[in-house]
Motif scaffolding. Sequence first.
Motif, PDB file in Angstrom:
ATOM      1  N   CYS A  48     -28.859 -60.299 -16.981  1.00 25.55           N
ATOM      2  CA  CYS A  48     -27.751 -59.391 -16.701  1.00 25.55           C
ATOM      3  C   CYS A  48     -27.710 -59.074 -15.203  1.00 25.55           C
ATOM      4  O   CYS A  48     -28.676 -58.561 -14.645  1.00 25.55           O
ATOM      5  CB  CYS A  48     -27.965 -58.110 -17.511  1.00 25.55           C
TER       6      CYS A  48
ATOM      7  N   TRP B 274     -16.313 -49.319 -17.382  1.00 24.88           N
ATOM      8  CA  TRP B 274     -15.309 -49.563 -18.413  1.00 24.88           C
ATOM      9  C   TRP B 274     -15.540 -48.652 -19.622  1.00 24.88           C
ATOM     10  O   TRP B 274     -14.597 -48.245 -20.286  1.00 24.88           O
ATOM     11  CB  TRP B 274     -15.351 -51.028 -18.827  1.00 24.88           C
TER      12      TRP B 274
ATOM     13  N   GLU C  90     -22.544 -56.621 -13.077  1.00 25.60           N
ATOM     14  CA  GLU C  90     -21.918 -56.728 -14.392  1.00 25.60           C
ATOM     15  C   GLU C  90     -22.236 -55.500 -15.257  1.00 25.60           C
ATOM     16  O   GLU C  90     -21.370 -54.986 -15.970  1.00 25.60           O
ATOM     17  CB  GLU C  90     -22.397 -57.996 -15.080  1.00 25.60           C
TER      18      GLU C  90
ATOM     19  N   GLN D 170     -20.107 -52.614 -14.020  1.00 26.29           N
ATOM     20  CA  GLN D 170     -18.715 -52.772 -14.449  1.00 26.29           C
ATOM     21  C   GLN D 170     -18.540 -52.396 -15.914  1.00 26.29           C
ATOM     22  O   GLN D 170     -17.569 -51.735 -16.282  1.00 26.29           O
ATOM     23  CB  GLN D 170     -18.259 -54.210 -14.223  1.00 26.29           C
ATOM     24  N   LYS D 171     -19.484 -52.797 -16.750  1.00 27.03           N
ATOM     25  CA  LYS D 171     -19.401 -52.440 -18.173  1.00 27.03           C
ATOM     26  C   LYS D 171     -19.540 -50.932 -18.360  1.00 27.03           C
ATOM     27  O   LYS D 171     -18.868 -50.340 -19.203  1.00 27.03           O
ATOM     28  CB  LYS D 171     -20.473 -53.167 -18.969  1.00 27.03           C
TER      29      LYS D 171
END
Length: 100
Positions: free
Chosen positions: A47, A58, A51, A54-55
Amino acid sequence: MHQFVARVAFAAFVAFASMPATSSVADAASMQHAAVIDVQYRPVRGCWPVEAVQKARWAGLRNARVTHMTPKRVAVSGRGYRGWEQMWFANVRGCPLIRR
C-alpha cells in the motif's frame, strides 16, 4: 441496362471484399506491436502511503496523514466528525481497510 447494373454491383462487391483481406495482415502486425508498447509494467507492491491517504480522505477524514507504517499495516490519522480519528489499512496492494 439490367446487366450493366449487375456487373457494376458485382465489381463493387469484389473490390469491397478484397480490401480487408489485403490489409488485415499488415494491420494485425501493427496492432500487436502497438499493444506491446502501450502495456505498462506495474510491479506487485504494498500500500502506497499516498493511496492510503486518498482512501481516508474519500472516507471522510480531513487533514489526513500517515502517522504509522509497519510491514503489515498503514495508519492514517485525521479529523472526522467526532474529532481525531485513525484508520488502519492493510499494507497490501489496494490498501483494504482493516479498522476505523
